[in-house]
Design an enzyme around this catalytic site. Structure first.
Site, PDB file in Angstrom:
ATOM      1  N   HIS A  39      28.538  42.043  36.804  1.00  0.00           N
ATOM      2  CA  HIS A  39      29.950  42.411  36.884  1.00  0.00           C
ATOM      3  C   HIS A  39      30.789  41.437  36.057  1.00  0.00           C
ATOM      4  O   HIS A  39      30.672  40.228  36.207  1.00  0.00           O
ATOM      5  CB  HIS A  39      30.434  42.458  38.334  1.00  0.00           C
ATOM      6  CG  HIS A  39      31.788  43.080  38.418  1.00  0.00           C
ATOM      7  ND1 HIS A  39      31.971  44.443  38.531  1.00  0.00           N
ATOM      8  CD2 HIS A  39      33.018  42.539  38.316  1.00  0.00           C
ATOM      9  CE1 HIS A  39      33.269  44.701  38.514  1.00  0.00           C
ATOM     10  NE2 HIS A  39      33.922  43.563  38.383  1.00  0.00           N
ATOM     11  N   ALA A  40      31.629  41.981  35.195  1.00  0.00           N
ATOM     12  CA  ALA A  40      32.356  41.151  34.218  1.00  0.00           C
ATOM     13  C   ALA A  40      33.287  40.157  34.904  1.00  0.00           C
ATOM     14  O   ALA A  40      33.948  40.484  35.894  1.00  0.00           O
ATOM     15  CB  ALA A  40      33.166  42.054  33.299  1.00  0.00           C
ATOM     16  N   HIS A  81      40.045  43.234  28.498  1.00  0.00           N
ATOM     17  CA  HIS A  81      40.532  42.839  29.833  1.00  0.00           C
ATOM     18  C   HIS A  81      40.166  41.377  30.125  1.00  0.00           C
ATOM     19  O   HIS A  81      41.012  40.578  30.532  1.00  0.00           O
ATOM     20  CB  HIS A  81      39.927  43.773  30.894  1.00  0.00           C
ATOM     21  CG  HIS A  81      40.220  43.361  32.306  1.00  0.00           C
ATOM     22  ND1 HIS A  81      41.253  43.905  33.039  1.00  0.00           N
ATOM     23  CD2 HIS A  81      39.631  42.451  33.124  1.00  0.00           C
ATOM     24  CE1 HIS A  81      41.292  43.347  34.241  1.00  0.00           C
ATOM     25  NE2 HIS A  81      40.307  42.458  34.328  1.00  0.00           N
ATOM     26  N   GLU A  82      38.911  41.052  29.901  1.00  0.00           N
ATOM     27  CA  GLU A  82      38.458  39.686  30.220  1.00  0.00           C
ATOM     28  C   GLU A  82      39.171  38.654  29.352  1.00  0.00           C
ATOM     29  O   GLU A  82      39.507  37.566  29.821  1.00  0.00           O
ATOM     30  CB  GLU A  82      36.942  39.574  30.059  1.00  0.00           C
ATOM     31  CG  GLU A  82      36.146  40.411  31.063  1.00  0.00           C
ATOM     32  CD  GLU A  82      36.533  40.166  32.501  1.00  0.00           C
ATOM     33  OE1 GLU A  82      36.914  39.030  32.850  1.00  0.00           O
ATOM     34  OE2 GLU A  82      36.488  41.110  33.302  1.00  0.00           O
ATOM     35  N   HIS A  96      42.335  37.363  30.812  1.00  0.00           N
ATOM     36  CA  HIS A  96      42.190  36.220  31.728  1.00  0.00           C
ATOM     37  C   HIS A  96      42.024  34.928  30.930  1.00  0.00           C
ATOM     38  O   HIS A  96      42.623  33.899  31.241  1.00  0.00           O
ATOM     39  CB  HIS A  96      40.951  36.391  32.607  1.00  0.00           C
ATOM     40  CG  HIS A  96      41.037  37.516  33.593  1.00  0.00           C
ATOM     41  ND1 HIS A  96      42.098  37.679  34.451  1.00  0.00           N
ATOM     42  CD2 HIS A  96      40.183  38.538  33.876  1.00  0.00           C
ATOM     43  CE1 HIS A  96      41.892  38.752  35.222  1.00  0.00           C
ATOM     44  NE2 HIS A  96      40.736  39.292  34.885  1.00  0.00           N
ATOM     45  N   GLU A 120      45.436  40.276  36.324  1.00  0.00           N
ATOM     46  CA  GLU A 120      44.639  41.459  36.006  1.00  0.00           C
ATOM     47  C   GLU A 120      45.312  42.378  34.993  1.00  0.00           C
ATOM     48  O   GLU A 120      44.668  43.265  34.439  1.00  0.00           O
ATOM     49  CB  GLU A 120      44.330  42.246  37.293  1.00  0.00           C
ATOM     50  CG  GLU A 120      43.500  41.487  38.307  1.00  0.00           C
ATOM     51  CD  GLU A 120      42.165  40.990  37.743  1.00  0.00           C
ATOM     52  OE1 GLU A 120      41.670  41.577  36.770  1.00  0.00           O
ATOM     53  OE2 GLU A 120      41.635  39.990  38.268  1.00  0.00           O
ATOM     54  N   HIS A 146      33.284  44.014  44.488  1.00  0.00           N
ATOM     55  CA  HIS A 146      34.311  43.147  45.062  1.00  0.00           C
ATOM     56  C   HIS A 146      34.176  42.957  46.564  1.00  0.00           C
ATOM     57  O   HIS A 146      34.786  42.054  47.121  1.00  0.00           O
ATOM     58  CB  HIS A 146      35.692  43.698  44.709  1.00  0.00           C
ATOM     59  CG  HIS A 146      35.897  43.797  43.216  1.00  0.00           C
ATOM     60  ND1 HIS A 146      35.195  44.695  42.444  1.00  0.00           N
ATOM     61  CD2 HIS A 146      36.671  43.101  42.359  1.00  0.00           C
ATOM     62  CE1 HIS A 146      35.554  44.555  41.165  1.00  0.00           C
ATOM     63  NE2 HIS A 146      36.440  43.595  41.087  1.00  0.00           N
ATOM     64  N   TYR A 149      44.429  44.762  41.491  1.00  0.00           N
ATOM     65  CA  TYR A 149      44.183  45.732  40.415  1.00  0.00           C
ATOM     66  C   TYR A 149      45.145  46.914  40.512  1.00  0.00           C
ATOM     67  O   TYR A 149      45.539  47.480  39.502  1.00  0.00           O
ATOM     68  CB  TYR A 149      42.734  46.235  40.450  1.00  0.00           C
ATOM     69  CG  TYR A 149      41.717  45.132  40.307  1.00  0.00           C
ATOM     70  CD1 TYR A 149      41.498  44.510  39.081  1.00  0.00           C
ATOM     71  CD2 TYR A 149      40.974  44.693  41.404  1.00  0.00           C
ATOM     72  CE1 TYR A 149      40.559  43.500  38.943  1.00  0.00           C
ATOM     73  CE2 TYR A 149      40.030  43.679  41.285  1.00  0.00           C
ATOM     74  CZ  TYR A 149      39.826  43.088  40.054  1.00  0.00           C
ATOM     75  OH  TYR A 149      38.905  42.084  39.933  1.00  0.00           O
TER      76      TYR A 149
HETATM   77  O1  X8Z Z   1      36.559  43.811  38.259  1.00  0.00           O
HETATM   78  C1  X8Z Z   1      37.216  44.104  37.283  1.00  0.00           C
HETATM   79  C2  X8Z Z   1      37.124  43.275  36.012  1.00  0.00           C
HETATM   80  C3  X8Z Z   1      36.975  41.847  36.295  1.00  0.00           C
HETATM   81  S1  X8Z Z   1      38.376  41.126  37.005  1.00  0.00           S
HETATM   82  C4  X8Z Z   1      35.939  43.731  35.214  1.00  0.00           C
HETATM   83  N1  X8Z Z   1      37.981  45.220  37.282  1.00  0.00           N
HETATM   84  C5  X8Z Z   1      38.047  46.092  38.427  1.00  0.00           C
HETATM   85  C6  X8Z Z   1      36.718  46.773  38.670  1.00  0.00           C
HETATM   86  O2  X8Z Z   1      35.865  46.771  37.783  1.00  0.00           O
HETATM   87  O3  X8Z Z   1      36.538  47.332  39.741  1.00  0.00           O
HETATM   88  C7  X8Z Z   1      38.827  45.678  36.186  1.00  0.00           C
HETATM   89  C8  X8Z Z   1      39.423  46.956  36.654  1.00  0.00           C
HETATM   90  C9  X8Z Z   1      39.117  47.090  38.095  1.00  0.00           C
HETATM   91 ZN    ZN Z   2      39.982  41.000  35.756  1.00  0.00          ZN
END
Ligand code: X8Z
Ligand code: ZN
Length: 649
Positions: A378-379, A408-409, A412, A436, A537, A547
């Site tokens: 997960h990024a 997106h990354e 940050h 975010e 998450h 988000y």
């Molecule tokens: O978790 C993330 C990023 C890292 S902060 C990849 N996002 C959420 C997800 O993937 O569920 C970005 C959008 C929503």
């Molecule tokens: Zn993020």
């Protein structure tokens, strides 16, 4: 830390721990200077924070990029020391309650209490147990694998491969199998998660919060009750738009899978091209409004580019490589492609006048999935030392979703870089939704013209059809996300405050999915399952309301940066690529960090002190009109009865 990792464990803090001494109670620690004022206390905490932060962060990095018993043990221990230290500071701060101090110091003390999303009990045994569980949960997610077949035919697939099925297969049963297979990995998390909830709630109560959810809602310069009401208000603004999109998708799915494209008006969870139904962009083949009005197939273009990179390497070899060499060549080509995608994202930021990424970023980031070990794919973006050692950790593959995730990354990363000389306690987003929203604001500037300029799509067509296509592409990512962004923490807030109990974990999850997203499983998902654990998450303990807020805020940011760039014309046509005026405005906002209430920061940036979905609606106005016309005569929406039944069906 914004999925910034230390997210789970550190959430941006330091740790002060002398090498020879193990903390045995939260109040133990380095000498506390006598007669220290509150201002001096915060100055000391900031110094200690900066000095000690790198160690637990490094341990966490190792355990996320090298999952195993040893790395997990070390990460849990480092985190135990860190959370003990944090509790120590929080306790020390009590001395100053009701005393004179500067507003900055009062703010810093407030932020100190919110530095971790994982409030730890004061009890040392329980604190240690909590860090072990947290590390284990994240490891289970990262190493999750769905295996089928026996003996020779046995085959195991991890998340990336299962996501590929949802992205590309349109076979109903293959998608269902991939979806159910991934959700199976979460079943063993249920017990750990139940205990985790008890422990963080105790930690939150020790700090004076009613429960961990209330603590999470306390970081928004307004009361927790007000924050919850804000999310309802914002959802109310965008819900009609989501309902139109939902209705349109349902019609198209029904046509694609006759008789099976919906379940009592809800969308089948495994048919939306995404494991969690949070981004419908992969359904372009089914949902494209005007397939002949110009291609926006970014994934196809990236894949072709990746294949060429690989083939060129093979040609250069001039011999028939053995399988080991072939695999190595493939890995090098993947790394090269991921680097190209990341350089492309960096180029957007530098076009705004922001600095190039530091060398450490390139030498230490994990851009692709290693072949030899499990990692958390997960990024995430990491401020390793609160200075120039910034990294991302991703498993980049050549597709549109990963491409935009790199942007997106880097949002940050540039936030971290802009704040590196702030006191560490202020090195945060104005609120976590701001963090975010940065990279996503850039993504809104990835218009068809921008994509054409970097060779990913043909020169964009003009006209109404092309406009609707382009709006649909953005809506499948941004509008589809909104109810998902809300429901995850609706579930966790309920779990933390006790209104959702372990006996109802799964049923309440699906009731919320149904109510907000209008999505349902096609076969019963009773309490033997633990479907929340299949979303990063939850085991990763990253709050999610951020988000949702980001998906509103990014349109506000985008609108004001477009203004700064001198854009003249409809909002959706704007790309502020190359505008140093927009860049200066953005950079100034990033540099404020959490040093002032976010309302002040938002006002400097946009002229408004309120989060507001007006810019979302302005942006999507043409699409909303088009959707209404398409849905004419349909009974849109879905019933709560369907919603309530969803979990237990
Ligand atoms: O978790 C993330 C990023 C890292 S902060 C990849 N996002 C959420 C997800 O993937 O569920 C970005 C959008 C929503
Ligand atoms: Zn993020």
């Amino acid at each position: 830390m914004n999925l910034r990792p230390a997210l789970v464990l550190l959430a941006g803090a330091c740790l002060a721990l002398s090498a020879c001494r193990r903390e045995s109670s939260p109040s133990a620690g380095p000498e506390i200077p006598k007669d220290e004022t509150a201002d001096q206390f915060i100055a000391r905490v900031n110094d200690e924070y900066r000095a000690h932060y790198p160690e637990p962060t490094a341990a966490q990095w190792l355990s996320s990029t090298y999952i195993g018993d040893d790395s997990q043990l070390l990460a849990a221990k480092a985190n135990e020391r860190w959370l003990t230290r944090l509790n120590g500071w929080i306790e020390q701060a009590r001395r100053f309650e009701g005393r004179e101090m500067s507003p900055e110091t009062a703010r810093a003390i407030h932020l100190l209490k919110l530095k971790t999303a994982m409030p730890a009990p004061r009890d040392a045994e329980k604190l240690a147990e909590l860090t072990r569980i947290a590390t284990r949960l994240e490891g289970m997610y990262g190493a999750g694998s769905y295996c089928t077949g026996e003996g020779e035919a046995r085959r195991c697939r991890q998340l990336g491969e299962l996501e590929d099925v949802l992205r590309t297969s349109r076979d109903y049963d293959a998608q269902l199998d991939a979806w159910q297979g991934w959700h199976g990995i979460a079943e063993p998390m249920r017990q750990d998660y139940t205990r985790f909830v008890e422990l963080v709630n105790e930690g939150a109560r020790d700090m004076g919060f009613a429960d961990a959810g209330e603590m999470w809602r306390s970081g928004y310069d307004m009361s927790p009750v007000e924050l919850a009401a804000e999310t309802d208000r914002l959802w109310g603004q965008v819900k009609p738009l989501y309902e139109q999109l939902h209705c349109y998708a349902r019609t198209r799915l029904d046509a694609r899978y006759p008789g099976r494209g919906s379940v009592d008006g809800l969308l089948p969870a495994h048919l939306l091209g995404n494991m969690w139904q949070q981004d419908w962009g992969n359904l372009w083949d089914i949902l494209a409004p005007y397939p002949n009005a110009g291609s926006l197939d970014v994934t196809g273009a990236l894949q072709r580019q990746a294949r060429r990179t690989y083939e060129r390497r093979l040609e250069a070899l001039n011999t028939l490589p053995d399988p080991t060499r072939l695999a190595e060549e493939e890995r090098i080509a993947q790394q090269a492609m991921a680097t190209t995608m990341t350089r492309r994202a960096e180029d957007f930021y530098t076009s705004l006048g922001m600095p190039q990424l530091p060398d450490a970023f390139w030498s230490r980031s994990q851009l692709i999935k290693p072949r030899d070990r499990d990692v958390v794919c997960h990024a995430s973006a990491w401020p390793m030392d609160l200075a120039d050692d910034v990294r991302i950790k991703m498993c980049i593959r050549p597709n549109e979703e990963d491409f935009t995730t790199v942007y997106h990354e880097l949002g940050h990363i540039y936030y971290y870089l802009a704040q590196k000389s702030l006191p560490p306690l202020f090195q945060e987003g104005a609120h976590d939704g701001f963090h975010e929203a940065i990279g996503d604001t850039i993504v809104l500037s990835m218009t068809p013209s921008y994509l054409a300029s970097i060779g990913l799509v043909e020169a964009p067509r003009q006209g109404q059809d092309a406009l609707i296509n382009s709006q649909m592409r953005m809506a499948l990512a941004k509008v589809a996300f909104l109810p998902f962004g809300l429901m995850i923490d609706r579930w966790r807030w309920g779990v933390f405050d006790g209104s959702i109990t372990p006996e109802n974990y799964n049923a309440s999850w699906w009731a919320l999915k149904a109510r907000y997203q209008g999505v349902a499983p096609v076969a019963p998902r009773g309490e033997a399952h633990f479907d929340p654990g299949a979303k990063y998450h939850v085991p990763g303990n990253t709050p999610y309301t951020r988000y949702f807020l980001a998906h509103i805020l990014q349109f506000q940011f985008y609108r004001s940066l477009c203004e700064a760039a001198g854009h003249d014309g409809p909002l959706y046509e704007c790309s502020f690529y190359g505008s140093e005026d927009a860049g200066r405005k953005f950079w100034t906002m990033l540099g404020r960090g959490a040093g002032q209430p976010w309302q002040d920061t938002l006002e400097e940036m946009t002229g408004s002190r309120q989060m507001d979905a007006g810019a979302v609606l302005e942006y999507f106005a043409p699409l909303q009109d088009w959707l209404k016309a398409q849905n004419e005569g349909q009974a849109c929406g879905w019933s709560d009865a369907g919603a309530d039944a969803a979990g237990t069906r």
